[in-house]
Enzyme design. Structure first.
Site, PDB file in Angstrom:
ATOM      1  CB  ILE A  74      -0.924   0.004   1.229  1.00 14.56           C
ATOM      2  CG1 ILE A  74      -1.816  -1.245   1.212  1.00 14.56           C
ATOM      3  CG2 ILE A  74      -1.779   1.264   1.250  1.00 14.56           C
ATOM      4  CD1 ILE A  74      -2.682  -1.386   2.447  1.00 14.56           C
ATOM      5  CB  SER A  75       1.577   3.760  -2.579  1.00 11.02           C
ATOM      6  OG  SER A  75       1.699   2.830  -3.642  1.00 11.02           O
TER       7      SER A  75
END
Length: 416
Positions: A74-75
């Protein structure tokens, strides 16, 4: 989840939105509302602290391969916010997300609203299953369609999109992405250019794409048919450790010339170019990628002499010249308020390698450092690229990427 935990998550979510606004990562009210609404902690792996989940600069790994390398994450919130704004989304739009995790798709659903449409696709069934489960659990199951497929071939059953947002590192731009993009749509893609990545927002301009914005970023690489493997050369230090040179393109044909060079005397060449502490010089890395033949990324095992003796004084960017390689280094300057750029090098051709790097540091300083940001274009096969002075050209499978530096031009010796 206890009421106290829920309350704490809400506090941290509000603090995250405030921080992203204060730092200029969020400027649109719809994006702000999305970050204040979507519970990021519900999408991260179990055991992740709330503080980590809501840290603006932290990407949370959700899957690793058998070697421990991150292959899905998840950036970091700051780059998610920037990419959503790069796409210039509005209520009612249709968006394709390439690279699924759930959280970003939920943000997109909030931004485009109930009348919009979001499709989120990934090649990994574990990733899509997890995304579907978390989206359903957080109330977004009916607002996001999760697609299991190789995005290199697009999403042909899902029509035309107002925006395509790629959330994995891409070496090339697949024709299917633009085929499914509306005429006035935006393609936002973390594009890898000779090892250096920028999240670039593209729009159409006749037969090619031109950039509207670019952001410094880093993403896990694309898998499947769009994967582009680096060539990696290992330089042992004779003590069980190694340096690793990673070439995105242009790898030397005969790296045997580098055998044993870590046992040679180290040389240094300094540029006279200085920079104050805390000032970004990310465009120098991109300049190297454009105009420094033999450019590569470098990593050092923790036990190597370089890693132990030069902690904090070197950066993972290198160049190979025949039987020598040099890497970007700094030394104290400006009375302790900054550093000077230079190169440290090994091998019989160490001076040539170090000099080549230093010459490009000086060229960047003269011609690009104080000028406008570079602009980017993608020219599909069959289109005719327009090359002005100061333009670098990087060949891809599906076309050419051009990078233009408005304030200057490459030195003649290294012009592509």
């Amino acid at each position: 989840m206890t009421n106290a935990t829920t309350d704490r998550a809400g506090e941290l979510r509000a603090q995250l939105a405030d921080e992203l606004i204060a730092n200029g990562h969020i400027t649109m009210s719809a994006v702000e509302a999305a970050f204040r609404t979507v519970p990021r902690h519900e999408f991260v792996p179990a055991g992740t602290s709330l503080e980590e989940a809501y840290n603006a600069a932290v990407a949370v790994v959700t899957k690793r391969d058998e070697h421990g390398v991150a292959i899905s994450s998840i950036s970091a919130p700051f780059i998610q916010a920037r990419m959503i704004e790069q796409a210039q989304l509005a209520s009612g739009m249709c968006v394709l997300e390439i690279g699924s995790g759930g959280y970003n798709a939920a943000l997109l659903a909030e931004v485009v609203g109930p009348q919009g449409r979001v499709a989120s696709m990934d090649i990994d069934p574990e990733v899509t299953e997890r995304a579907s489960t978390r989206l359903e659990a957080t109330g977004y199951g009916g607002r996001v369609t999760v697609v299991l497929a190789d995005a290199e071939h697009g999403a042909p059953n899902y029509g035309i999109f107002d925006a395509v947002i790629v959330t994995v590192g891409a070496w090339d731009i697949s024709p299917t992405w633009t085929e499914q993009l509306a005429g006035d749509g935006r393609l936002v893609v973390p594009l890898r250019m000779n090892g250096i990545t920028r999240s670039i927002a593209f729009r159409r301009a006749n037969d090619h794409l031109v950039s509207t914005s670019a952001e410094v970023c880093g993403f896990v690489p694309m898998q499947g048919d769009g994967e582009h493997a680096e060539r990696v050369f290992h330089l042992p230090d004779g003590h069980g450790h190694s340096l690793h040179l990673r070439f995105d393109s242009g790898a030397p044909e005969n790296c045997s010339l580098l055998d044993g060079i870590l046992a040679t005397e180290r040389r240094e060449v300094w540029s006279g170019v200085t920079i104050k502490h805390g000032v970004s010089f990310a465009d120098l890395h991109l300049w190297f990628a454009c105009f420094l033949p033999g450019f590569c990324k470098m990593a050092a095992d923790e036990g190597t002499e370089l890693a132990q003796a030069e902690r904090g004084s070197w950066f993972p960017f290198a160049v190979v010249r025949g039987g020598g390689f040099a890497y970007l280094a700094v030394r104290q300057a400006l009375g302790g308020a900054g550093v000077e750029f230079g190169a440290r090098a090994y091998g019989p051709h160490s001076e040539q390698a170090a000099t080549a790097m230093v010459e490009q540091i000086q060229a960047w300083d003269r011609q690009a450092r104080s000028g406008p940001e570079p602009t980017f274009a993608f020219w599909p096969r069959g289109s005719r690229a327009e090359l002005a002075e100061g333009t670098a050209v990087l060949e891809k499978t599906y076309g050419r990427v051009t990078i233009s530096w408005p304030a200057g031009r490459a030195t003649p010796e290294h012009h592509p």
